[in-house]
Design an enzyme around this catalytic site. Structure first.
Site, PDB file in Angstrom:
ATOM      1  N   GLN A  84      46.095  -2.856 -34.358  1.00  0.00           N
ATOM      2  CA  GLN A  84      46.664  -2.593 -33.032  1.00  0.00           C
ATOM      3  C   GLN A  84      46.970  -3.901 -32.309  1.00  0.00           C
ATOM      4  OE1 GLN A  84      44.523  -1.304 -29.321  1.00  0.00           O
ATOM      5  NE2 GLN A  84      45.678   0.578 -29.622  1.00  0.00           N
ATOM      6  N   CYS A 138      45.688   0.347 -22.454  1.00  0.00           N
ATOM      7  CA  CYS A 138      44.603  -0.439 -21.859  1.00  0.00           C
ATOM      8  C   CYS A 138      44.827  -0.629 -20.356  1.00  0.00           C
ATOM      9  CB  CYS A 138      44.494  -1.796 -22.562  1.00  0.00           C
ATOM     10  SG  CYS A 138      43.097  -2.742 -21.933  1.00  0.00           S
ATOM     11  N   ASP A 148      36.861  12.378 -25.274  1.00  0.00           N
ATOM     12  CA  ASP A 148      35.710  13.229 -24.959  1.00  0.00           C
ATOM     13  C   ASP A 148      35.148  14.065 -26.104  1.00  0.00           C
ATOM     14  OD1 ASP A 148      36.197  12.216 -22.443  1.00  0.00           O
ATOM     15  OD2 ASP A 148      37.188  14.033 -21.706  1.00  0.00           O
TER      16      ASP A 148
HETATM   17  C1  LIG Z   1      34.412   0.182 -25.445  1.00  0.00           C
HETATM   18  C2  LIG Z   1      35.804   0.723 -25.582  1.00  0.00           C
HETATM   19  C3  LIG Z   1      36.823  -0.109 -26.005  1.00  0.00           C
HETATM   20  C4  LIG Z   1      38.131   0.394 -26.160  1.00  0.00           C
HETATM   21  N1  LIG Z   1      39.123  -0.427 -26.633  1.00  0.00           N
HETATM   22  C5  LIG Z   1      40.361   0.083 -26.895  1.00  0.00           C
HETATM   23  C6  LIG Z   1      41.354  -0.714 -27.536  1.00  0.00           C
HETATM   24  O1  LIG Z   1      41.131  -1.885 -27.877  1.00  0.00           O
HETATM   25  N2  LIG Z   1      42.574  -0.138 -27.754  1.00  0.00           N
HETATM   26  C7  LIG Z   1      42.851   1.160 -27.399  1.00  0.00           C
HETATM   27  O2  LIG Z   1      43.969   1.633 -27.620  1.00  0.00           O
HETATM   28  N3  LIG Z   1      41.918   1.934 -26.832  1.00  0.00           N
HETATM   29  C8  LIG Z   1      40.682   1.428 -26.580  1.00  0.00           C
HETATM   30  N4  LIG Z   1      39.716   2.249 -26.062  1.00  0.00           N
HETATM   31  C9  LIG Z   1      40.040   3.674 -25.789  1.00  0.00           C
HETATM   32  C10 LIG Z   1      39.638   4.541 -26.998  1.00  0.00           C
HETATM   33  O3  LIG Z   1      40.408   4.233 -28.138  1.00  0.00           O
HETATM   34  C11 LIG Z   1      39.759   6.054 -26.690  1.00  0.00           C
HETATM   35  O4  LIG Z   1      41.118   6.390 -26.526  1.00  0.00           O
HETATM   36  C12 LIG Z   1      38.995   6.453 -25.433  1.00  0.00           C
HETATM   37  O5  LIG Z   1      37.701   5.889 -25.434  1.00  0.00           O
HETATM   38  C13 LIG Z   1      38.878   7.988 -25.302  1.00  0.00           C
HETATM   39  O6  LIG Z   1      38.282   8.525 -26.442  1.00  0.00           O
HETATM   40  P1  LIG Z   1      36.689   8.882 -26.539  1.00  0.00           P
HETATM   41  O7  LIG Z   1      36.358   9.770 -25.385  1.00  0.00           O
HETATM   42  O8  LIG Z   1      36.581   9.536 -27.888  1.00  0.00           O
HETATM   43  O9  LIG Z   1      35.938   7.582 -26.443  1.00  0.00           O
HETATM   44  C14 LIG Z   1      38.414   1.751 -25.867  1.00  0.00           C
HETATM   45  C15 LIG Z   1      37.371   2.574 -25.436  1.00  0.00           C
HETATM   46  C16 LIG Z   1      36.084   2.094 -25.305  1.00  0.00           C
HETATM   47  C17 LIG Z   1      34.988   3.029 -24.855  1.00  0.00           C
END
Ligand SMILES: Cc1cc2nc3c(=O)[nH]c(=O)nc-3n(C[C@H](O)[C@H](O)[C@H](O)COP(=O)(O)O)c2cc1C
Length: 333
Positions: A71, A101, A203
């Site tokens: 990415q 982001c 989530d």
């Molecule tokens: C600690 C952390 C770092 C993240 N870094 C990125 C990233 O580098 N690029 C990105 O597209 N999304 C990033 N995200 C978003 C996640 O890819 C994901 O879309 C988001 O956390 C929602 O999904 P979840 O509820 O399963 O965590 C990050 C999320 C977290 C919690």
């Protein structure tokens, strides 16, 4: 499930997470099964083009991680096209563009989610990239910038027309950051509207939720924080989706995961200009993971505090063994 010509063995994937989803972590999760795709932490297009060592480190991967998506972030079409060529030259299967982001450091440079506020520019970025490389170019976006600008459905169509091979949507706006809940109805609507595969994100912390989301109409599910809490969650979701009971994960398994992670990090190449030693870097990595991994565990807060106070790898290993395999200590006294 297929992105361009890249076949995915499962529709479930580890979401990119800066600071968390390094190569060692991705390999370990993948070894436990159920993972169809891994995505690196976001990598600066600027840093790639300038050949900055630390940036290249974030883009490193091993063969066992395939299919692998790297990415990148940035807002300049020419630089993003050049960075995509570097990613292709590194042998990645897919190059993904971060349009989600919300962090000001990234967003203020016309990158990350702020690209969603300039859909024409976002489409130009994808257009330049798809013309520059043969590997599939994918986009990860949010629902929009804020409630007044929930433009993911329109942007999804625009990037599809610009040549994107798949889209992932985290169903929150940048303004929401991680508050509220992800809008999976919006994600399903986008999946219905475009012809390319759509991953939903947000989530899923139980394997049942991953399977439910898949059945809501998306082509795949990206799991972020759920994997940090439970690295077996993708394997469990795959089992449930196949009509089998999900495997049990024992305390011993959970302890072994952390010990394996430490061992693998020991073998990682790290930038020698880092301010901290390799061991200290590993301790910090374990602290970061522990803040998620201990959620929902009995006495998890004790483990988190103990890991935060560990000063060396030996101490760290002892804390982990003591917490997850207390019988070992009983035998020794
Ligand atoms: C600690 C952390 C770092 C993240 N870094 C990125 C990233 O580098 N690029 C990105 O597209 N999304 C990033 N995200 C978003 C996640 O890819 C994901 O879309 C988001 O956390 C929602 O999904 P979840 O509820 O399963 O965590 C990050 C999320 C977290 C919690």
């Amino acid at each position: 499930m297929q992105i361009g010509s890249v076949k995915l063995p499962s529709p479930f994937a580890i979401a990119p997470m800066a600071g968390m989803t390094d190569s060692a972590f991705r390999r370990l999760v993948k070894r436990h099964g159920g993972c169809g795709l891994v995505v690196t932490e976001m990598v600066s297009s600027e840093g790639l083009v300038r050949g900055i060592d630390r940036t290249l480190e974030y883009a490193e991967y091993t063969e066992e991680e395939r299919p692998i998506s790297i990415q990148i972030f940035g807002g300049d079409p020419d630089k993003m096209a050049a960075a995509a060529q570097i990613v292709e030259g590194m042998g990645a299967d897919i190059v993904d563009v971060n349009m989600g982001c919300p962090v000001p450091k990234i967003a203020k440079h016309n990158a990350g989610c702020s690209l969603m506020r300039e859909p024409e520019q976002a489409a130009s970025v994808i257009n330049a990239m798809t013309r520059a490389v043969k590997i599939p170019v994918t986009v990860k976006m949010r629902a929009g910038w804020n409630d007044a600008e929930r433009n993911a459905p329109r942007l999804a169509k625009m990037v599809e027309d610009a040549g994107a091979a798949a889209i992932a949507v985290h169903g929150r706006t940048a303004a929401q950051s991680y508050s509220g809940s992800a809008d999976w109805e919006l994600v399903a609507r986008i999946a219905d509207d475009v012809r390319i595969p759509v991953f939903g994100s947000g989530d899923c912390v139980e394997p049942e939720q991953i399977v439910d989301k898949l059945r809501s109409g998306v082509d795949g599910v990206l799991v972020g924080r759920g994997v940090l809490r439970n690295p077996w969650i993708l394997a469990q979701a795959e089992e449930l989706a196949a009509g089998r009971p999900a495997r049990d994960v024992t305390l011993d398994d959970r302890g072994r995961f952390l010990l394996d992670y430490i061992d693998m990090l020991k073998h990682e190449r790290v930038d020698e200009t880092r301010a901290t030693s390799h061991d200290k870097w590993i301790v910090n990595k374990l602290r970061a993971l522990a803040s998620w991994y201990t959620k929902g565990l009995d006495n998890g807060s004790h483990l988190r505090t103990a890991i935060n106070s560990a000063g060396s790898l030996d101490q760290l290993r002892e804390i982990i063994l003591n917490f997850f395999s207390p019988a070992r200590f009983v035998l020794h006294v």
